[in-house]
Motif scaffolding. Structure first.
Motif, PDB file in Angstrom:
ATOM      1  N   PHE A  82      -3.416  11.013  -9.000  1.00  0.00           N
ATOM      2  CA  PHE A  82      -3.783  10.107  -7.912  1.00  0.00           C
ATOM      3  C   PHE A  82      -5.217   9.606  -8.032  1.00  0.00           C
ATOM      4  O   PHE A  82      -5.782   9.112  -7.066  1.00  0.00           O
ATOM      5  N   LYS A  97     -10.569   0.212 -10.211  1.00  0.00           N
ATOM      6  CA  LYS A  97      -9.391   1.079 -10.359  1.00  0.00           C
ATOM      7  C   LYS A  97      -9.176   1.488 -11.809  1.00  0.00           C
ATOM      8  O   LYS A  97      -8.965   2.669 -12.125  1.00  0.00           O
ATOM      9  N   ASP A 131      -4.466  -3.522  -3.841  1.00  0.00           N
ATOM     10  CA  ASP A 131      -3.078  -3.936  -3.631  1.00  0.00           C
ATOM     11  C   ASP A 131      -2.790  -4.429  -2.221  1.00  0.00           C
ATOM     12  O   ASP A 131      -2.043  -5.392  -2.037  1.00  0.00           O
ATOM     13  N   THR A 172      -7.041   1.362  -5.776  1.00  0.00           N
ATOM     14  CA  THR A 172      -5.731   0.736  -5.967  1.00  0.00           C
ATOM     15  C   THR A 172      -5.203   0.199  -4.642  1.00  0.00           C
ATOM     16  O   THR A 172      -4.715  -0.932  -4.560  1.00  0.00           O
ATOM     17  N   ALA A 173      -5.313   1.013  -3.586  1.00  0.00           N
ATOM     18  CA  ALA A 173      -4.873   0.571  -2.257  1.00  0.00           C
ATOM     19  C   ALA A 173      -5.733  -0.582  -1.752  1.00  0.00           C
ATOM     20  O   ALA A 173      -5.219  -1.538  -1.160  1.00  0.00           O
ATOM     21  N   THR A 233       1.522   4.749 -12.048  1.00  0.00           N
ATOM     22  CA  THR A 233       0.403   3.862 -12.376  1.00  0.00           C
ATOM     23  C   THR A 233      -0.566   4.537 -13.344  1.00  0.00           C
ATOM     24  O   THR A 233      -1.062   3.913 -14.289  1.00  0.00           O
ATOM     25  N   PHE A 275       1.174   3.834  -3.216  1.00  0.00           N
ATOM     26  CA  PHE A 275       0.749   5.233  -3.141  1.00  0.00           C
ATOM     27  C   PHE A 275       1.849   6.154  -3.642  1.00  0.00           C
ATOM     28  O   PHE A 275       1.583   7.117  -4.377  1.00  0.00           O
ATOM     29  N   MET A 316       1.943   6.155  -7.420  1.00  0.00           N
ATOM     30  CA  MET A 316       0.646   6.291  -8.078  1.00  0.00           C
ATOM     31  C   MET A 316       0.713   7.065  -9.399  1.00  0.00           C
ATOM     32  O   MET A 316       0.062   6.679 -10.377  1.00  0.00           O
ATOM     33  N   ALA A 374       0.830  -1.202   0.000  1.00  0.00           N
ATOM     34  CA  ALA A 374       0.000   0.000   0.000  1.00  0.00           C
ATOM     35  C   ALA A 374       0.871   1.262   0.000  1.00  0.00           C
ATOM     36  O   ALA A 374       0.598   2.224  -0.737  1.00  0.00           O
ATOM     37  N   PHE A 375       1.913   1.275   0.810  1.00  0.00           N
ATOM     38  CA  PHE A 375       2.776   2.441   0.906  1.00  0.00           C
ATOM     39  C   PHE A 375       3.539   2.669  -0.392  1.00  0.00           C
ATOM     40  O   PHE A 375       3.593   3.783  -0.929  1.00  0.00           O
ATOM     41  N   ALA A 400      -6.612   6.149  -6.464  1.00  0.00           N
ATOM     42  CA  ALA A 400      -5.668   5.726  -5.417  1.00  0.00           C
ATOM     43  C   ALA A 400      -6.339   4.837  -4.378  1.00  0.00           C
ATOM     44  O   ALA A 400      -5.736   3.877  -3.884  1.00  0.00           O
ATOM     45  N   VAL A 401      -7.596   5.149  -4.054  1.00  0.00           N
ATOM     46  CA  VAL A 401      -8.301   4.360  -3.031  1.00  0.00           C
ATOM     47  C   VAL A 401      -8.559   2.930  -3.497  1.00  0.00           C
ATOM     48  O   VAL A 401      -8.193   1.976  -2.802  1.00  0.00           O
TER      49      VAL A 401
END
Length: 313
Positions: A170, A237, A180, A176-177, A137, A131, A134, A127-128, A173-174
């Motif tokens: 971004f 995503k 992932d 994706t997190a 991505t 982000f 991003m 996750a880190f 991003a949510v």
């Protein structure tokens, strides 16, 4: 992980970069076709792009075989540092969690993490790193899609900035997190468990099982299972990143996909993602652990004490 002599941070970063670059170049066509399948149910219905073979033929007809590797540079920009950072965070978080478990249990000889710790460190590390990378991505998905025609990386950055500012890099991003973190957590949990089972089975049957075989089998099996379970988030995503005006939030995107395409819509491109993730995960972790083992052997050879060091995962 408990060793007398451990590979340094630079080795972990380098091993991650090597595995990330290799898997990215080899498996880029899978990512591109998956993105094309996911980008729009309307285009697929009108243009006959509903199948993998039809999509491949369409890409080759339009751009040649090289078109299957469209977006490789943005993928490298995203995946090489992304994989490096992931393994860097994974290594340091693993040491921290192992030390915490040793203190909590009072077992200073403990060398392996509990399944729950493996899941937590896998999820948090992914996750880190995800982000931080991003923007890469966003570039990657845009280049893989047929909805955007950029002249180059600089042109793409200008367009994304002009249309959305910082937020444009971004978008998604949510989800994706959400995709992932569970994927990486499940993957690491299954990967370590399967490796332990393989080693135990080989020991019971008195069979010498090469470590490369252990990591490859565990990587494929864990990657297949984890990618299938997190597929709906991958679809959300992709839609949010390619069509941000239509898919504006995670909840709205889930509802829109379900209402327009039913539950099956979430699994568009699933076979490609599952196959790619299984192969990629196996390749990445096998290369990564091979580099660490090679580094450890070189350290032992040059060490005056010849102390034994080995990555325990």
């Amino acid at each position: 992980m408990g060793t007398d002599k451990k590979p340094g941070s630079i080795v972990h970063l380098g091993a991650g970069a090597l595995s990330g670059v290799t898997s990215c170049v080899l498996l880029q066509p899978f990512d591109l076709i998956k993105t094309r399948l996911q980008q729009s149910q309307i285009q697929q219905a009108h243009n006959g792009l509903g199948t993998i073979s039809a999509t491949v033929r369409s890409v080759v007809a339009a751009d040649g075989v090289r078109g299957l590797w469209r977006g490789t540079l943005p993928s490298l920009i995203r995946n090489a540092p992304g994989t490096s950072l992931y393994f860097y965070f994974l290594n340091h978080t693993r040491h921290f969690c192992l030390a915490a478990e040793q203190r909590f249990t009072g077992d200073q000889a403990r060398t392996q993490l509990s399944p729950s710790s493996n899941m937590v460190i896998g999820a948090s590390s992914r996750a880190f790193a995800g982000f931080l990378l991003m923007p890469g991505t966003i570039l990657k998905v845009h280049f893989e899609s047929s909805l955007y025609k950029y002249a180059g990386i600089a042109g793409a950055l200008k367009v994304i900035w002009r249309q959305g500012g910082v937020r444009g890099f971004f978008v998604g991003a949510v989800p994706t997190a959400i995709r992932d973190a569970p994927y990486a957590g499940l993957y690491l949990l299954l990967y370590e468990a399967i490796k332990n089972q393989e080693r135990a089975m080989a020991q019971r049957r008195n069979v010498l099982l090469p470590e490369t075989t252990v990591t490859m089998v565990a990587g494929v099996a864990a990657g297949l299972a984890a990618s299938y379970l997190t597929q709906p988030f991958d679809m959300v995503k992709t839609r949010m990143q390619l069509r941000p005006l239509e898919y504006t939030s995670v909840v709205q995107s889930f509802a829109k996909i379900y209402n327009e395409e039913t539950f099956r819509g979430f699994f568009r491109g699933i076979s490609l993602r599952v196959l790619r993730k299984g192969v990629q995960a196996s390749l990445v972790f096998t290369l990564y652990e091979w580099v660490l083992r090679s580094s450890t052997r070189r350290s032992e050879t040059s060490s005056p004490t010849g102390s034994s060091a080995r990555l325990q995962a």
